[in-house]
Write a protein that holds these residues in place. Structure first.
Motif, PDB file in Angstrom:
ATOM      1  N   ASP A 117       0.861  -1.561   0.122  1.00  0.00           N
ATOM      2  CA  ASP A 117       0.190  -0.040  -0.190  1.00  0.00           C
ATOM      3  C   ASP A 117       0.581   1.150  -0.196  1.00  0.00           C
ATOM      4  O   ASP A 117       0.691   2.589  -0.480  1.00  0.00           O
ATOM      5  CB  ASP A 117      -1.109  -0.127   0.913  1.00  0.00           C
ATOM      6  CG  ASP A 117      -2.473  -0.082   1.121  1.00  0.00           C
ATOM      7  OD1 ASP A 117      -2.683  -0.835  -0.434  1.00  0.00           O
ATOM      8  OD2 ASP A 117      -3.527  -0.350   1.785  1.00  0.00           O
ATOM      9  N   GLY A 118       2.023   1.074   0.821  1.00  0.00           N
ATOM     10  CA  GLY A 118       2.887   2.876   0.990  1.00  0.00           C
ATOM     11  C   GLY A 118       3.015   2.545  -0.676  1.00  0.00           C
ATOM     12  O   GLY A 118       4.135   3.700  -0.926  1.00  0.00           O
ATOM     13  N   THR A 119       3.844   0.954  -0.807  1.00  0.00           N
ATOM     14  CA  THR A 119       4.465   1.840  -2.261  1.00  0.00           C
ATOM     15  C   THR A 119       4.105   1.904  -3.447  1.00  0.00           C
ATOM     16  O   THR A 119       4.395   2.761  -4.349  1.00  0.00           O
ATOM     17  CB  THR A 119       5.136   0.249  -2.659  1.00  0.00           C
ATOM     18  OG1 THR A 119       6.216   0.210  -1.223  1.00  0.00           O
ATOM     19  CG2 THR A 119       6.252   0.177  -3.916  1.00  0.00           C
ATOM     20  N   HIS A 120       2.645   1.897  -3.257  1.00  0.00           N
ATOM     21  CA  HIS A 120       1.458   2.218  -4.244  1.00  0.00           C
ATOM     22  C   HIS A 120       1.664   3.529  -4.277  1.00  0.00           C
ATOM     23  O   HIS A 120       1.113   4.452  -5.099  1.00  0.00           O
ATOM     24  CB  HIS A 120       0.705   1.005  -4.680  1.00  0.00           C
ATOM     25  CG  HIS A 120      -0.368   1.032  -5.973  1.00  0.00           C
ATOM     26  ND1 HIS A 120      -1.652   1.367  -5.410  1.00  0.00           N
ATOM     27  CD2 HIS A 120       0.295   1.145  -6.832  1.00  0.00           C
ATOM     28  CE1 HIS A 120      -2.236   1.437  -6.825  1.00  0.00           C
ATOM     29  NE2 HIS A 120      -1.666   1.600  -7.594  1.00  0.00           N
ATOM     30  N   TYR A 121       1.369   4.008  -3.154  1.00  0.00           N
ATOM     31  CA  TYR A 121       1.050   5.481  -3.335  1.00  0.00           C
ATOM     32  C   TYR A 121       1.911   6.267  -3.773  1.00  0.00           C
ATOM     33  O   TYR A 121       2.007   6.720  -4.485  1.00  0.00           O
ATOM     34  CB  TYR A 121       0.788   5.457  -1.865  1.00  0.00           C
ATOM     35  CG  TYR A 121       0.308   7.256  -1.885  1.00  0.00           C
ATOM     36  CD1 TYR A 121      -1.658   7.047  -1.713  1.00  0.00           C
ATOM     37  CD2 TYR A 121       0.892   7.580  -0.974  1.00  0.00           C
ATOM     38  CE1 TYR A 121      -1.779   8.537  -1.383  1.00  0.00           C
ATOM     39  CE2 TYR A 121       0.083   9.268  -0.989  1.00  0.00           C
ATOM     40  CZ  TYR A 121      -1.133   9.549  -1.216  1.00  0.00           C
ATOM     41  OH  TYR A 121      -1.410  10.638  -1.053  1.00  0.00           O
ATOM     42  N   ALA A 122       3.481   5.639  -2.993  1.00  0.00           N
ATOM     43  CA  ALA A 122       4.867   6.314  -3.671  1.00  0.00           C
ATOM     44  C   ALA A 122       5.095   6.345  -4.939  1.00  0.00           C
ATOM     45  O   ALA A 122       5.566   8.017  -5.402  1.00  0.00           O
ATOM     46  CB  ALA A 122       5.970   5.936  -2.456  1.00  0.00           C
ATOM     47  N   VAL A 123       4.215   5.603  -5.486  1.00  0.00           N
ATOM     48  CA  VAL A 123       4.870   6.016  -6.824  1.00  0.00           C
ATOM     49  C   VAL A 123       4.440   6.914  -8.073  1.00  0.00           C
ATOM     50  O   VAL A 123       4.291   7.195  -8.315  1.00  0.00           O
ATOM     51  CB  VAL A 123       5.503   4.028  -7.347  1.00  0.00           C
ATOM     52  CG1 VAL A 123       6.460   3.258  -6.670  1.00  0.00           C
ATOM     53  CG2 VAL A 123       3.812   3.350  -7.617  1.00  0.00           C
ATOM     54  N   HIS A 124       2.814   6.633  -6.885  1.00  0.00           N
ATOM     55  CA  HIS A 124       2.208   7.637  -8.001  1.00  0.00           C
ATOM     56  C   HIS A 124       1.879   8.694  -7.729  1.00  0.00           C
ATOM     57  O   HIS A 124       1.603   9.642  -8.000  1.00  0.00           O
ATOM     58  CB  HIS A 124       0.587   7.623  -7.616  1.00  0.00           C
ATOM     59  CG  HIS A 124       0.361   5.737  -8.844  1.00  0.00           C
ATOM     60  ND1 HIS A 124       0.016   6.082  -9.242  1.00  0.00           N
ATOM     61  CD2 HIS A 124       0.336   4.454  -8.310  1.00  0.00           C
ATOM     62  CE1 HIS A 124      -0.537   4.883 -10.545  1.00  0.00           C
ATOM     63  NE2 HIS A 124      -0.240   3.918  -9.662  1.00  0.00           N
ATOM     64  N   HIS A 125       2.836   9.280  -6.450  1.00  0.00           N
ATOM     65  CA  HIS A 125       2.150  10.899  -5.747  1.00  0.00           C
ATOM     66  C   HIS A 125       3.315  11.776  -5.407  1.00  0.00           C
ATOM     67  O   HIS A 125       3.482  12.676  -4.949  1.00  0.00           O
ATOM     68  CB  HIS A 125       1.593  10.792  -4.700  1.00  0.00           C
ATOM     69  CG  HIS A 125       0.132  10.703  -4.685  1.00  0.00           C
ATOM     70  ND1 HIS A 125      -0.634  11.552  -5.172  1.00  0.00           N
ATOM     71  CD2 HIS A 125      -0.729   9.701  -4.749  1.00  0.00           C
ATOM     72  CE1 HIS A 125      -1.646  11.418  -5.788  1.00  0.00           C
ATOM     73  NE2 HIS A 125      -1.728  10.018  -5.353  1.00  0.00           N
ATOM     74  N   PHE A 126       4.974  10.624  -5.230  1.00  0.00           N
ATOM     75  CA  PHE A 126       6.279  10.992  -4.912  1.00  0.00           C
ATOM     76  C   PHE A 126       7.527  10.711  -5.698  1.00  0.00           C
ATOM     77  O   PHE A 126       7.188   9.760  -6.570  1.00  0.00           O
ATOM     78  CB  PHE A 126       6.534  10.270  -3.558  1.00  0.00           C
ATOM     79  CG  PHE A 126       6.067  11.373  -2.553  1.00  0.00           C
ATOM     80  CD1 PHE A 126       5.642  11.587  -2.050  1.00  0.00           C
ATOM     81  CD2 PHE A 126       4.756   9.635  -1.991  1.00  0.00           C
ATOM     82  CE1 PHE A 126       4.936  12.309  -0.983  1.00  0.00           C
ATOM     83  CE2 PHE A 126       4.020   9.706  -0.814  1.00  0.00           C
ATOM     84  CZ  PHE A 126       3.957  11.144   0.217  1.00  0.00           C
ATOM     85  N   LYS A 127       7.895  12.214  -5.922  1.00  0.00           N
ATOM     86  CA  LYS A 127       9.432  12.111  -6.736  1.00  0.00           C
ATOM     87  C   LYS A 127      10.167  10.642  -5.638  1.00  0.00           C
ATOM     88  O   LYS A 127      10.759  10.870  -4.724  1.00  0.00           O
ATOM     89  CB  LYS A 127       9.805  13.213  -7.201  1.00  0.00           C
ATOM     90  CG  LYS A 127      11.026  13.044  -8.481  1.00  0.00           C
ATOM     91  CD  LYS A 127      11.924  14.601  -7.578  1.00  0.00           C
ATOM     92  CE  LYS A 127      13.309  14.500  -8.486  1.00  0.00           C
ATOM     93  NZ  LYS A 127      14.150  14.992  -9.412  1.00  0.00           N
TER      94      LYS A 127
END
Length: 176
Positions: A117-127
């Motif tokens: 869940d954290g990875t999925h959110y991060a790859v969409h919203h963070f550089k």
């Protein structure tokens, strides 16, 4: 999930399960999660059936995420979905393996889910600034934007490598 997983870990320690066993089973649970993530993404989230129900199911289960990949409300599994699944997986582990093996395995599985869940959110919203972060983001973005039939692992490309479903870079056809 962190308080639940902490409690389950504490209970395993209090039951007398060795730290080595807990760690080994947790790593096995983490690996089980990555395979489950891959399997769910490939078989359920990308299941298609050219019927009104099939198209609707696909859109609600995952298609909306592909239509709006940066919608922050569609990047993590809602609690109304994840909690029943968490109960089902706990019960599956408990009734097939017994509590001594099930609980440490479940901890690794749960940590894998949280990493997903954290990875999925991060790859969409963070550089992404690390080499691994950039690789995981590229892997997932290829799945979104070039190859819906590859790249089903989100937190890890491991099972895409094993099953030969690495996403392919597709070149646009040149105009004649």
């Amino acid at each position: 999930y962190v308080p639940l997983l902490s409690f389950v870990t504490y209970r395993s320690i209090a039951r007398g399960t060795s730290i080595t066993s807990i760690l080994g089973l947790a790593v096995a649970g983490l690996m089980m999660w990555t395979l489950t993530e891959y399997g769910l993404h490939r078989s359920i989230f990308h299941w298609t059936n050219d019927t009104p129900f099939g198209r609707r199911f696909h859109f609600l289960a995952h298609g909306v995420h592909h239509e709006y990949p940066n919608d922050a409300d569609r990047l993590v599994m809602p609690l109304l979905t994840s909690v029943p699944l968490a109960v089902i997986f706990y019960a599956l582990f408990y009734f097939t393996l017994g509590v001594s093996y099930a609980e440490p395995l479940y901890v690794g599985f749960g940590l894998g889910y949280l990493a997903y869940d954290g990875t999925h959110y991060a790859v969409h919203h963070f550089k992404q600034s690390t080499r691994i972060g950039k690789y995981i983001k590229r892997h997932h973005m290829l799945h979104h934007h070039m190859d819906h039939d590859g790249g089903f692992g989100v937190s890890s490309p491991l099972w895409d490598l094993v099953f030969g479903t690495m996403p392919k870079v597709k070149k646009p056809v040149a105009a004649a």
